[in-house]
Motif scaffolding. Structure first.
Motif, PDB file in Angstrom:
ATOM      1  N   CYS A  89      34.784  36.223  73.298  1.00 15.43           N
ATOM      2  CA  CYS A  89      35.781  35.265  72.821  1.00 15.43           C
ATOM      3  C   CYS A  89      37.164  35.896  72.987  1.00 15.43           C
ATOM      4  N   SER A  92      44.440  33.535  72.846  1.00 16.68           N
ATOM      5  CA  SER A  92      45.730  33.609  73.526  1.00 16.68           C
ATOM      6  C   SER A  92      46.733  34.351  72.656  1.00 16.68           C
ATOM      7  N   THR A  97      44.812  29.123  71.425  1.00 20.14           N
ATOM      8  CA  THR A  97      43.773  28.820  72.408  1.00 20.14           C
ATOM      9  C   THR A  97      42.715  29.916  72.393  1.00 20.14           C
ATOM     10  N   TYR A  98      41.458  29.502  72.383  1.00 17.87           N
ATOM     11  CA  TYR A  98      40.345  30.445  72.462  1.00 17.87           C
ATOM     12  C   TYR A  98      39.476  30.079  73.652  1.00 17.87           C
ATOM     13  N   THR A  99      39.094  31.100  74.421  1.00 20.38           N
ATOM     14  CA  THR A  99      38.192  30.903  75.555  1.00 20.38           C
ATOM     15  C   THR A  99      36.925  31.683  75.287  1.00 20.38           C
ATOM     16  N   THR A 101      32.967  32.654  76.379  1.00 15.25           N
ATOM     17  CA  THR A 101      31.973  32.720  77.443  1.00 15.25           C
ATOM     18  C   THR A 101      30.589  32.588  76.814  1.00 15.25           C
ATOM     19  N   ALA A 163      35.179  24.616  80.885  1.00 17.87           N
ATOM     20  CA  ALA A 163      35.714  25.151  82.139  1.00 17.87           C
ATOM     21  C   ALA A 163      34.533  25.666  82.946  1.00 17.87           C
ATOM     22  N   LYS A 167      31.856  28.306  80.157  1.00 16.21           N
ATOM     23  CA  LYS A 167      33.105  28.674  79.488  1.00 16.21           C
ATOM     24  C   LYS A 167      33.595  27.479  78.665  1.00 16.21           C
ATOM     25  N   VAL A 169      36.709  26.150  76.209  1.00 16.61           N
ATOM     26  CA  VAL A 169      38.092  26.389  75.843  1.00 16.61           C
ATOM     27  C   VAL A 169      38.464  25.495  74.661  1.00 16.61           C
TER      28      VAL A 169
END
Length: 545
Positions: A89, A92, A97-99, A101, A163, A167, A169
Protein backbone atom coordinates in the motif's frame (compact mmCIF):
# COMPACT_ATOMS: atom_id res chain seq x y z
CA UNK A 1 -22.28 -2.59 14.58
CA UNK A 2 -20.53 0.37 13.06
CA UNK A 3 -17.34 1.76 11.68
CA UNK A 4 -16.81 5.43 10.99
CA UNK A 5 -14.14 7.78 9.78
CA UNK A 6 -12.07 10.62 11.21
CA UNK A 7 -10.12 8.60 13.75
CA UNK A 8 -7.89 11.61 14.29
CA UNK A 9 -6.37 10.34 17.51
CA UNK A 10 -4.90 7.35 15.74
CA UNK A 11 -6.24 5.08 18.49
CA UNK A 12 -6.73 1.49 17.44
CA UNK A 13 -9.10 -1.24 18.45
CA UNK A 14 -8.01 -3.42 21.33
CA UNK A 15 -7.80 -7.10 20.55
CA UNK A 16 -7.07 -10.17 22.63
CA UNK A 17 -5.76 -13.41 21.18
CA UNK A 18 -6.91 -16.15 23.46
CA UNK A 19 -3.90 -18.36 24.05
CA UNK A 20 -1.68 -19.11 27.02
CA UNK A 21 0.27 -15.88 26.60
CA UNK A 22 -2.53 -13.56 25.62
CA UNK A 23 -4.34 -10.83 27.52
CA UNK A 24 -7.72 -11.51 29.11
CA UNK A 25 -7.35 -15.29 28.85
CA UNK A 26 -9.92 -17.90 29.57
CA UNK A 27 -8.72 -19.94 32.55
CA UNK A 28 -6.68 -22.80 31.10
CA UNK A 29 -6.32 -26.35 32.33
CA UNK A 30 -3.01 -28.04 31.61
CA UNK A 31 -3.02 -30.15 28.45
CA UNK A 32 -0.67 -31.28 25.74
CA UNK A 33 -0.03 -29.43 22.53
CA UNK A 34 -0.59 -32.38 20.21
CA UNK A 35 -3.11 -31.56 17.50
CA UNK A 36 -6.35 -33.50 17.69
CA UNK A 37 -7.05 -35.89 14.84
CA UNK A 38 -10.32 -34.08 14.13
CA UNK A 39 -10.06 -30.32 13.77
CA UNK A 40 -13.72 -29.58 14.49
CA UNK A 41 -15.06 -26.73 16.63
CA UNK A 42 -18.65 -26.71 17.90
CA UNK A 43 -19.71 -23.12 18.41
CA UNK A 44 -22.84 -21.49 19.81
CA UNK A 45 -24.39 -18.10 19.11
CA UNK A 46 -27.27 -16.46 20.96
CA UNK A 47 -28.90 -14.93 17.90
CA UNK A 48 -29.56 -16.05 14.36
CA UNK A 49 -27.81 -14.37 11.47
CA UNK A 50 -29.62 -12.10 9.02
CA UNK A 51 -27.38 -12.10 5.93
CA UNK A 52 -24.07 -13.14 4.38
CA UNK A 53 -23.97 -10.03 2.20
CA UNK A 54 -21.01 -7.87 3.27
CA UNK A 55 -22.60 -4.75 1.78
CA UNK A 56 -26.01 -4.89 3.46
CA UNK A 57 -24.99 -6.44 6.81
CA UNK A 58 -26.22 -4.56 9.85
CA UNK A 59 -25.50 -6.67 12.94
CA UNK A 60 -22.57 -8.40 14.60
CA UNK A 61 -23.68 -12.03 14.34
CA UNK A 62 -23.81 -11.89 10.54
CA UNK A 63 -20.60 -9.86 10.50
CA UNK A 64 -18.74 -12.61 12.36
CA UNK A 65 -19.75 -15.17 9.76
CA UNK A 66 -18.87 -12.85 6.87
CA UNK A 67 -15.46 -12.03 8.35
CA UNK A 68 -14.62 -15.73 8.51
CA UNK A 69 -15.85 -16.57 5.01
CA UNK A 70 -14.75 -13.46 3.08
CA UNK A 71 -11.54 -11.46 3.11
CA UNK A 72 -10.70 -7.87 2.24
CA UNK A 73 -7.54 -5.85 1.86
CA UNK A 74 -6.52 -6.40 5.49
CA UNK A 75 -7.29 -8.59 8.49
CA UNK A 76 -7.21 -6.85 11.88
CA UNK A 77 -5.17 -8.96 14.33
CA UNK A 78 -3.52 -7.99 17.62
CA UNK A 79 -4.14 -4.29 17.24
CA UNK A 80 -2.69 -4.06 13.73
CA UNK A 81 -3.91 -4.38 10.14
CA UNK A 82 -2.35 -7.59 8.83
CA UNK A 83 -1.94 -8.78 5.27
CA UNK A 84 -5.12 -9.86 3.57
CA UNK A 85 -5.55 -9.41 -0.16
CA UNK A 86 -3.29 -6.34 -0.26
CA UNK A 87 0.42 -7.08 -0.58
CA UNK A 88 1.48 -3.44 -0.56
CA UNK A 89 0.00 0.00 0.00
CA UNK A 90 1.52 3.31 -1.09
CA UNK A 91 0.15 6.68 -0.02
CA UNK A 92 0.64 9.90 -1.95
CA UNK A 93 2.59 12.81 -0.50
CA UNK A 94 -0.60 14.76 0.22
CA UNK A 95 -2.23 11.73 1.91
CA UNK A 96 -5.26 11.81 -0.39
CA UNK A 97 -4.50 8.85 -2.66
CA UNK A 98 -3.65 5.24 -1.85
CA UNK A 99 -2.50 2.65 -4.37
CA UNK A 100 -2.82 -0.95 -3.26
CA UNK A 101 -1.32 -3.97 -4.98
CA UNK A 102 -3.38 -7.16 -4.68
CA UNK A 103 -2.16 -10.73 -4.50
CA UNK A 104 -2.75 -12.73 -7.67
CA UNK A 105 -3.50 -16.11 -6.09
CA UNK A 106 -6.83 -15.27 -4.41
CA UNK A 107 -9.95 -16.93 -5.78
CA UNK A 108 -13.69 -16.91 -5.24
CA UNK A 109 -15.42 -20.16 -4.39
CA UNK A 110 -16.98 -20.10 -7.88
CA UNK A 111 -13.48 -20.38 -9.35
CA UNK A 112 -13.07 -16.78 -10.51
CA UNK A 113 -10.02 -14.72 -9.47
CA UNK A 114 -10.41 -11.93 -6.91
CA UNK A 115 -9.45 -8.68 -8.63
CA UNK A 116 -9.46 -4.94 -8.05
CA UNK A 117 -12.68 -4.78 -10.07
CA UNK A 118 -14.43 -6.74 -7.28
CA UNK A 119 -13.64 -3.96 -4.81
CA UNK A 120 -14.83 -1.26 -7.19
CA UNK A 121 -18.08 -3.14 -7.76
CA UNK A 122 -18.73 -3.75 -4.03
CA UNK A 123 -17.93 -0.20 -2.97
CA UNK A 124 -20.13 1.36 -5.63
CA UNK A 125 -22.93 -0.99 -4.64
CA UNK A 126 -22.48 -0.02 -0.98
CA UNK A 127 -22.95 3.71 -1.59
CA UNK A 128 -25.72 3.42 -4.18
CA UNK A 129 -28.94 4.76 -2.59
CA UNK A 130 -31.00 1.91 -4.09
CA UNK A 131 -28.99 -0.64 -2.09
CA UNK A 132 -29.99 0.99 1.22
CA UNK A 133 -26.86 -0.37 2.87
CA UNK A 134 -26.83 0.38 6.60
CA UNK A 135 -23.08 0.89 6.47
CA UNK A 136 -23.01 3.33 3.56
CA UNK A 137 -22.05 6.21 5.86
CA UNK A 138 -18.74 4.44 6.51
CA UNK A 139 -17.58 5.59 3.08
CA UNK A 140 -17.72 9.24 4.08
CA UNK A 141 -14.25 10.61 3.49
CA UNK A 142 -13.76 8.68 0.26
CA UNK A 143 -14.10 11.05 -2.67
CA UNK A 144 -17.74 11.84 -3.60
CA UNK A 145 -19.17 9.26 -1.18
CA UNK A 146 -21.37 11.69 0.74
CA UNK A 147 -22.90 13.12 -2.43
CA UNK A 148 -23.51 9.65 -3.84
CA UNK A 149 -25.25 8.42 -0.69
CA UNK A 150 -27.38 11.59 -0.76
CA UNK A 151 -28.37 10.86 -4.37
CA UNK A 152 -26.53 13.88 -5.78
CA UNK A 153 -23.92 11.97 -7.78
CA UNK A 154 -23.66 8.69 -9.64
CA UNK A 155 -22.00 5.74 -7.82
CA UNK A 156 -19.54 5.53 -10.72
CA UNK A 157 -17.97 8.78 -9.47
CA UNK A 158 -16.85 7.20 -6.17
CA UNK A 159 -13.14 7.69 -5.51
CA UNK A 160 -12.07 4.13 -6.26
CA UNK A 161 -10.74 2.64 -9.48
CA UNK A 162 -9.08 -0.49 -10.78
CA UNK A 163 -5.75 0.20 -12.49
CA UNK A 164 -5.70 -3.22 -14.12
CA UNK A 165 -6.73 -6.43 -12.36
CA UNK A 166 -4.42 -6.20 -9.38
CA UNK A 167 -4.03 -2.53 -8.51
CA UNK A 168 -6.67 -0.60 -6.59
CA UNK A 169 -6.51 3.19 -6.38
CA UNK A 170 -8.48 5.03 -3.68
CA UNK A 171 -8.99 8.82 -3.71
CA UNK A 172 -10.00 10.64 -0.51
CA UNK A 173 -11.69 13.96 0.23
CA UNK A 174 -9.42 14.40 3.24
CA UNK A 175 -6.59 12.64 5.05
CA UNK A 176 -7.27 9.33 6.84
CA UNK A 177 -4.30 8.33 9.02
CA UNK A 178 -6.26 5.18 9.96
CA UNK A 179 -6.85 4.15 6.34
CA UNK A 180 -5.58 0.55 6.67
CA UNK A 181 -7.70 -0.04 9.75
CA UNK A 182 -10.77 1.14 7.87
CA UNK A 183 -9.95 -1.20 4.99
CA UNK A 184 -10.11 -4.15 7.40
CA UNK A 185 -13.82 -3.62 7.98
CA UNK A 186 -16.17 -6.08 6.28
CA UNK A 187 -18.15 -3.28 4.60
CA UNK A 188 -15.05 -2.68 2.44
CA UNK A 189 -14.70 -6.32 1.39
CA UNK A 190 -14.85 -7.20 -2.32
CA UNK A 191 -17.81 -8.87 -4.00
CA UNK A 192 -17.97 -11.07 -7.07
CA UNK A 193 -20.12 -9.16 -9.55
CA UNK A 194 -21.10 -12.27 -11.48
CA UNK A 195 -22.55 -13.91 -8.36
CA UNK A 196 -24.30 -10.80 -7.03
CA UNK A 197 -25.93 -10.08 -10.38
CA UNK A 198 -26.88 -13.74 -10.83
CA UNK A 199 -28.73 -14.00 -7.53
CA UNK A 200 -29.97 -10.40 -7.33
CA UNK A 201 -31.97 -9.77 -4.15
CA UNK A 202 -31.33 -13.37 -3.10
CA UNK A 203 -27.58 -12.79 -2.84
CA UNK A 204 -26.40 -13.42 0.71
CA UNK A 205 -29.79 -14.67 1.88
CA UNK A 206 -28.58 -18.30 2.02
CA UNK A 207 -25.24 -20.09 2.05
CA UNK A 208 -25.92 -21.42 -1.45
CA UNK A 209 -26.58 -17.96 -2.92
CA UNK A 210 -23.29 -16.49 -1.68
CA UNK A 211 -19.70 -16.88 -2.87
CA UNK A 212 -16.63 -16.74 -0.64
CA UNK A 213 -12.92 -15.96 -0.76
CA UNK A 214 -12.01 -16.30 2.93
CA UNK A 215 -10.68 -19.06 5.22
CA UNK A 216 -14.04 -20.85 5.28
CA UNK A 217 -17.17 -21.31 3.21
CA UNK A 218 -20.66 -21.49 4.71
CA UNK A 219 -22.73 -24.62 4.22
CA UNK A 220 -26.31 -25.43 5.14
CA UNK A 221 -27.69 -22.01 6.08
CA UNK A 222 -31.07 -21.57 4.35
CA UNK A 223 -31.74 -18.05 5.60
CA UNK A 224 -33.68 -18.94 8.73
CA UNK A 225 -32.37 -22.19 10.21
CA UNK A 226 -30.46 -22.25 13.47
CA UNK A 227 -27.66 -24.66 12.52
CA UNK A 228 -25.04 -24.46 9.77
CA UNK A 229 -21.36 -25.11 9.10
CA UNK A 230 -18.25 -23.22 8.13
CA UNK A 231 -15.96 -25.56 6.17
CA UNK A 232 -12.31 -24.94 5.33
CA UNK A 233 -12.08 -23.23 1.95
CA UNK A 234 -9.87 -25.33 -0.39
CA UNK A 235 -9.26 -22.33 -2.68
CA UNK A 236 -8.25 -19.85 0.05
CA UNK A 237 -4.83 -18.36 -0.69
CA UNK A 238 -3.56 -18.95 2.87
CA UNK A 239 -5.23 -22.32 3.46
CA UNK A 240 -1.97 -23.84 4.80
CA UNK A 241 -2.39 -21.69 7.92
CA UNK A 242 -6.01 -22.69 8.53
CA UNK A 243 -6.11 -25.70 10.85
CA UNK A 244 -9.85 -26.10 11.42
CA UNK A 245 -11.67 -28.40 9.00
CA UNK A 246 -15.17 -27.67 10.23
CA UNK A 247 -16.93 -25.17 12.45
CA UNK A 248 -20.39 -26.35 13.48
CA UNK A 249 -22.51 -23.33 14.41
CA UNK A 250 -25.68 -23.61 16.51
CA UNK A 251 -27.97 -20.80 17.63
CA UNK A 252 -28.87 -21.57 21.23
CA UNK A 253 -30.74 -18.72 22.85
CA UNK A 254 -30.88 -20.23 26.33
CA UNK A 255 -27.55 -20.21 28.23
CA UNK A 256 -28.89 -23.06 30.37
CA UNK A 257 -29.49 -25.23 27.33
CA UNK A 258 -26.16 -24.20 25.82
CA UNK A 259 -24.21 -25.09 28.96
CA UNK A 260 -25.91 -28.49 29.12
CA UNK A 261 -24.69 -29.07 25.57
CA UNK A 262 -21.22 -27.90 26.60
CA UNK A 263 -21.17 -30.42 29.45
CA UNK A 264 -22.26 -33.14 27.02
CA UNK A 265 -19.32 -32.21 24.73
CA UNK A 266 -21.71 -31.09 22.01
CA UNK A 267 -20.54 -27.48 22.26
CA UNK A 268 -17.04 -26.09 22.82
CA UNK A 269 -18.11 -22.55 23.64
CA UNK A 270 -21.08 -20.77 25.15
CA UNK A 271 -22.04 -17.56 26.86
CA UNK A 272 -23.32 -17.98 30.42
CA UNK A 273 -26.08 -16.38 32.42
CA UNK A 274 -25.49 -14.61 35.73
CA UNK A 275 -26.18 -17.65 37.92
CA UNK A 276 -23.94 -19.91 35.84
CA UNK A 277 -21.18 -17.31 36.00
CA UNK A 278 -21.18 -17.40 39.80
CA UNK A 279 -20.95 -21.18 39.83
CA UNK A 280 -18.28 -21.49 37.14
CA UNK A 281 -16.01 -18.56 38.02
CA UNK A 282 -13.08 -20.90 38.77
CA UNK A 283 -13.73 -23.43 36.02
CA UNK A 284 -11.14 -24.00 33.25
CA UNK A 285 -12.08 -21.95 30.19
CA UNK A 286 -14.16 -19.35 32.08
CA UNK A 287 -13.83 -15.59 31.74
CA UNK A 288 -15.91 -12.42 31.54
CA UNK A 289 -15.43 -10.86 28.13
CA UNK A 290 -15.57 -7.06 28.37
CA UNK A 291 -16.10 -5.46 25.01
CA UNK A 292 -16.85 -1.94 23.83
CA UNK A 293 -20.50 -2.91 23.60
CA UNK A 294 -23.44 -1.10 25.13
CA UNK A 295 -27.12 -1.70 25.65
CA UNK A 296 -29.58 1.15 25.21
CA UNK A 297 -33.21 2.03 24.47
CA UNK A 298 -34.00 4.07 21.37
CA UNK A 299 -37.23 6.07 21.02
CA UNK A 300 -39.07 6.57 17.74
CA UNK A 301 -39.39 10.34 17.55
CA UNK A 302 -41.73 10.18 14.60
CA UNK A 303 -44.32 9.46 17.29
CA UNK A 304 -45.54 12.56 19.11
CA UNK A 305 -45.13 11.16 22.62
CA UNK A 306 -41.41 10.60 22.08
CA UNK A 307 -40.85 13.97 20.48
CA UNK A 308 -41.46 15.31 23.98
CA UNK A 309 -38.10 15.61 25.73
CA UNK A 310 -39.58 15.46 29.23
CA UNK A 311 -41.21 12.10 28.48
CA UNK A 312 -37.89 10.69 27.26
CA UNK A 313 -36.01 12.08 30.25
CA UNK A 314 -38.59 10.70 32.68
CA UNK A 315 -38.25 7.19 31.29
CA UNK A 316 -34.47 7.37 31.64
CA UNK A 317 -34.57 8.66 35.24
CA UNK A 318 -36.94 5.80 36.11
CA UNK A 319 -34.28 3.14 35.45
CA UNK A 320 -31.84 1.99 38.13
CA UNK A 321 -28.85 0.87 36.07
CA UNK A 322 -27.01 -0.63 39.05
CA UNK A 323 -29.98 -2.83 39.80
CA UNK A 324 -30.22 -3.74 36.12
CA UNK A 325 -26.60 -4.88 36.15
CA UNK A 326 -27.11 -6.91 39.33
CA UNK A 327 -30.46 -8.46 38.41
CA UNK A 328 -29.92 -9.26 34.74
CA UNK A 329 -26.15 -9.38 34.25
CA UNK A 330 -24.95 -10.68 37.62
CA UNK A 331 -22.94 -7.48 38.16
CA UNK A 332 -20.90 -8.28 35.03
CA UNK A 333 -22.17 -5.15 33.27
CA UNK A 334 -21.10 -1.57 34.02
CA UNK A 335 -23.82 1.12 34.38
CA UNK A 336 -23.39 3.80 31.73
CA UNK A 337 -23.14 7.50 32.48
CA UNK A 338 -23.41 8.40 28.81
CA UNK A 339 -23.54 6.89 25.36
CA UNK A 340 -19.76 6.27 25.27
CA UNK A 341 -18.54 3.37 27.46
CA UNK A 342 -15.47 3.22 29.68
CA UNK A 343 -11.98 2.25 28.53
CA UNK A 344 -12.62 3.20 24.92
CA UNK A 345 -10.22 6.14 24.75
CA UNK A 346 -8.27 8.40 27.10
CA UNK A 347 -7.25 12.03 26.61
CA UNK A 348 -4.61 13.63 28.80
CA UNK A 349 -4.81 10.75 31.24
CA UNK A 350 -8.60 10.82 31.65
CA UNK A 351 -11.09 8.34 30.28
CA UNK A 352 -13.48 9.93 27.79
CA UNK A 353 -16.48 8.66 29.73
CA UNK A 354 -15.23 10.67 32.74
CA UNK A 355 -14.74 13.80 30.65
CA UNK A 356 -18.29 13.55 29.33
CA UNK A 357 -19.96 12.28 32.50
CA UNK A 358 -23.02 14.08 33.82
CA UNK A 359 -25.75 13.14 36.25
CA UNK A 360 -28.24 14.57 33.81
CA UNK A 361 -30.28 11.88 32.12
CA UNK A 362 -28.51 8.74 33.28
CA UNK A 363 -28.88 8.82 37.07
CA UNK A 364 -31.67 6.99 38.91
CA UNK A 365 -34.09 9.61 40.23
CA UNK A 366 -37.68 8.35 40.67
CA UNK A 367 -38.94 11.65 42.09
CA UNK A 368 -37.66 13.64 39.13
CA UNK A 369 -38.92 10.95 36.75
CA UNK A 370 -42.47 11.32 38.08
CA UNK A 371 -42.29 15.11 37.90
CA UNK A 372 -41.05 15.15 34.32
CA UNK A 373 -43.57 12.53 33.18
CA UNK A 374 -46.46 14.53 34.66
CA UNK A 375 -45.22 17.68 32.94
CA UNK A 376 -44.64 15.90 29.65
CA UNK A 377 -48.10 14.32 29.60
CA UNK A 378 -49.69 17.68 30.36
CA UNK A 379 -47.87 19.19 27.39
CA UNK A 380 -49.21 16.36 25.25
CA UNK A 381 -52.73 16.74 26.69
CA UNK A 382 -52.60 13.11 27.77
CA UNK A 383 -53.23 11.41 31.10
CA UNK A 384 -51.23 8.25 30.43
CA UNK A 385 -48.58 6.76 28.16
CA UNK A 386 -48.72 3.34 26.58
CA UNK A 387 -46.00 1.98 24.33
CA UNK A 388 -44.41 -1.25 23.13
CA UNK A 389 -40.76 -2.04 23.73
CA UNK A 390 -39.30 -4.04 20.84
CA UNK A 391 -36.48 -6.47 21.69
CA UNK A 392 -34.82 -9.65 20.52
CA UNK A 393 -36.06 -13.02 21.73
CA UNK A 394 -32.91 -14.45 23.31
CA UNK A 395 -32.97 -15.27 27.02
CA UNK A 396 -30.82 -12.34 28.20
CA UNK A 397 -32.67 -9.71 26.22
CA UNK A 398 -36.01 -11.08 27.40
CA UNK A 399 -34.83 -10.61 30.97
CA UNK A 400 -33.51 -7.13 30.27
CA UNK A 401 -36.70 -5.97 28.55
CA UNK A 402 -38.85 -7.44 31.31
CA UNK A 403 -36.74 -5.65 33.93
CA UNK A 404 -37.23 -2.33 32.12
CA UNK A 405 -40.96 -2.94 31.80
CA UNK A 406 -41.30 -3.69 35.51
CA UNK A 407 -39.18 -0.79 36.73
CA UNK A 408 -40.75 1.83 34.48
CA UNK A 409 -44.28 0.78 35.41
CA UNK A 410 -43.39 0.63 39.11
CA UNK A 411 -41.82 4.11 39.08
CA UNK A 412 -44.32 5.73 36.71
CA UNK A 413 -47.86 4.44 37.42
CA UNK A 414 -49.33 6.37 34.46
CA UNK A 415 -47.09 4.43 32.01
CA UNK A 416 -47.95 1.01 30.55
CA UNK A 417 -45.18 -0.88 28.74
CA UNK A 418 -45.79 -3.90 26.54
CA UNK A 419 -42.81 -6.03 25.58
CA UNK A 420 -42.50 -7.63 22.16
CA UNK A 421 -39.61 -10.11 21.86
CA UNK A 422 -39.07 -11.29 18.27
CA UNK A 423 -36.20 -12.83 16.23
CA UNK A 424 -33.24 -10.61 15.38
CA UNK A 425 -33.97 -10.50 11.65
CA UNK A 426 -37.50 -9.30 12.40
CA UNK A 427 -36.24 -6.63 14.82
CA UNK A 428 -33.91 -5.24 12.15
CA UNK A 429 -36.69 -5.25 9.56
CA UNK A 430 -39.23 -3.55 11.82
CA UNK A 431 -36.85 -0.95 13.25
CA UNK A 432 -35.33 0.02 9.91
CA UNK A 433 -38.84 0.73 8.59
CA UNK A 434 -39.69 2.80 11.66
CA UNK A 435 -42.29 0.28 12.82
CA UNK A 436 -41.62 0.58 16.54
CA UNK A 437 -42.36 2.76 19.57
CA UNK A 438 -39.12 2.08 21.44
CA UNK A 439 -36.52 -0.60 20.93
CA UNK A 440 -34.00 -2.24 23.24
CA UNK A 441 -30.87 -2.44 21.14
CA UNK A 442 -27.10 -2.26 21.39
CA UNK A 443 -23.92 -0.98 19.80
CA UNK A 444 -20.52 -2.60 19.41
CA UNK A 445 -17.63 -0.30 18.54
CA UNK A 446 -15.64 -0.93 15.40
CA UNK A 447 -12.75 1.22 16.55
CA UNK A 448 -11.60 2.91 19.73
CA UNK A 449 -12.98 6.40 19.36
CA UNK A 450 -16.02 8.12 20.95
CA UNK A 451 -17.36 9.22 17.57
CA UNK A 452 -18.12 5.58 16.83
CA UNK A 453 -20.88 5.77 19.44
CA UNK A 454 -21.98 9.38 19.12
CA UNK A 455 -22.35 9.15 15.38
CA UNK A 456 -25.20 6.65 15.68
CA UNK A 457 -27.41 9.62 16.59
CA UNK A 458 -26.31 11.95 13.79
CA UNK A 459 -29.05 13.13 11.45
CA UNK A 460 -27.78 11.36 8.34
CA UNK A 461 -26.76 8.08 9.97
CA UNK A 462 -28.92 5.14 8.87
CA UNK A 463 -28.62 3.65 12.35
CA UNK A 464 -30.48 6.65 13.79
CA UNK A 465 -33.74 4.77 13.42
CA UNK A 466 -35.49 6.99 15.97
CA UNK A 467 -34.97 9.98 13.64
CA UNK A 468 -33.64 12.31 16.36
CA UNK A 469 -32.37 15.56 14.89
CA UNK A 470 -30.57 18.16 16.99
CA UNK A 471 -28.81 21.06 15.17
CA UNK A 472 -26.24 21.66 17.93
CA UNK A 473 -25.35 17.96 18.16
CA UNK A 474 -24.99 17.72 14.37
CA UNK A 475 -22.84 20.86 14.33
CA UNK A 476 -20.48 19.47 16.96
CA UNK A 477 -20.08 16.16 15.16
CA UNK A 478 -19.44 17.91 11.86
CA UNK A 479 -16.73 20.03 13.46
CA UNK A 480 -15.11 16.94 15.00
CA UNK A 481 -15.00 15.31 11.57
CA UNK A 482 -13.84 18.30 9.54
CA UNK A 483 -12.45 21.60 10.80
CA UNK A 484 -11.27 20.17 14.14
CA UNK A 485 -10.45 16.64 12.92
CA UNK A 486 -6.69 16.95 13.25
CA UNK A 487 -6.67 19.18 16.35
CA UNK A 488 -6.98 16.67 19.21
CA UNK A 489 -7.89 19.24 21.86
CA UNK A 490 -10.66 20.86 19.83
CA UNK A 491 -11.92 17.53 18.54
CA UNK A 492 -12.25 15.99 22.01
CA UNK A 493 -13.97 19.17 23.25
CA UNK A 494 -16.49 18.84 20.40
CA UNK A 495 -17.18 15.21 21.24
CA UNK A 496 -17.52 15.86 24.99
CA UNK A 497 -20.06 18.59 24.31
CA UNK A 498 -21.91 16.34 21.87
CA UNK A 499 -22.09 13.57 24.46
CA UNK A 500 -23.57 15.98 27.00
CA UNK A 501 -26.19 17.10 24.48
CA UNK A 502 -27.28 13.45 24.14
CA UNK A 503 -27.41 13.03 27.92
CA UNK A 504 -29.67 16.04 28.26
CA UNK A 505 -32.00 15.25 25.36
CA UNK A 506 -32.13 11.47 25.90
CA UNK A 507 -33.05 10.45 22.33
CA UNK A 508 -31.63 7.15 23.52
CA UNK A 509 -31.41 5.81 27.06
CA UNK A 510 -27.89 4.46 27.74
CA UNK A 511 -28.16 1.44 30.04
CA UNK A 512 -25.03 -0.68 30.59
CA UNK A 513 -21.70 -1.60 29.09
CA UNK A 514 -22.00 -5.29 28.50
CA UNK A 515 -19.71 -7.85 30.13
CA UNK A 516 -20.39 -11.38 28.93
CA UNK A 517 -19.45 -14.41 31.04
CA UNK A 518 -18.38 -17.23 28.74
CA UNK A 519 -16.66 -20.58 28.75
CA UNK A 520 -14.36 -22.01 26.08
CA UNK A 521 -13.13 -25.60 26.11
CA UNK A 522 -9.42 -25.56 27.12
CA UNK A 523 -8.46 -27.71 24.12
CA UNK A 524 -9.39 -24.81 21.82
CA UNK A 525 -6.50 -22.46 20.98
CA UNK A 526 -5.77 -19.50 18.71
CA UNK A 527 -9.17 -17.86 18.90
CA UNK A 528 -9.12 -14.10 18.38
CA UNK A 529 -11.90 -12.25 20.19
CA UNK A 530 -12.00 -8.55 19.44
CA UNK A 531 -13.19 -6.07 22.02
CA UNK A 532 -14.49 -3.91 19.17
CA UNK A 533 -15.63 -4.64 15.64
CA UNK A 534 -15.64 -8.27 14.58
CA UNK A 535 -15.65 -10.31 17.77
CA UNK A 536 -14.80 -13.89 16.79
CA UNK A 537 -12.08 -14.74 14.24
CA UNK A 538 -11.53 -18.46 13.66
CA UNK A 539 -8.76 -18.41 11.05
CA UNK A 540 -6.01 -19.37 13.50
CA UNK A 541 -8.03 -21.72 15.72
CA UNK A 542 -6.76 -25.24 16.32
CA UNK A 543 -7.80 -28.11 18.60
CA UNK A 544 -5.47 -30.16 20.81
CA UNK A 545 -6.07 -33.54 22.37
Amino acid sequence: MSLKHFLATGALVAFCTLSLSACGNHKQASNGNKLAAKQVLNWSMQNEIATLDSVTVGESESADMINNTTEGLYRIVNNQPKTGLATSCKGSADGLTYTLTLRKNAKWSNGEPVTAHDFVYAWRRAVAPKTQALGSYLYSGIKNADDIVAGKKDPATLGVQAAGDYKLVVHLDQKMPYFKLLMGDIRFFPQNEKAVEKYGKRYGTTAATTVYNGPFVAKGWNGSNLKWKLVKNPTYWDKKNVKLDTLNVSVVQSPSTAYNLYQANKLDFTYLNAEQAKQLADAPGYRVFHSAQISYVEFNEVKKEFKNQKVRQALSYAIDRKQLSASVFGNNATPLTGLVPKDLMTFKGKDFSQLAQTKVGTSYNPKLARKLMAEGLRELNESKLEFTLLARDNENEKKESEFLQSQIEETLPQVKVSVRNIPLKSVISQASKGNFDAQLTGWLADFADPINFLDIESKTNSTNMGKWDDPEFNRLLTAAKTTDALDKEKRIADLVKASKVVNNAQPVVPLVQVGKPEILRPTVHGLVQNTAGIIDDFKSVYITE
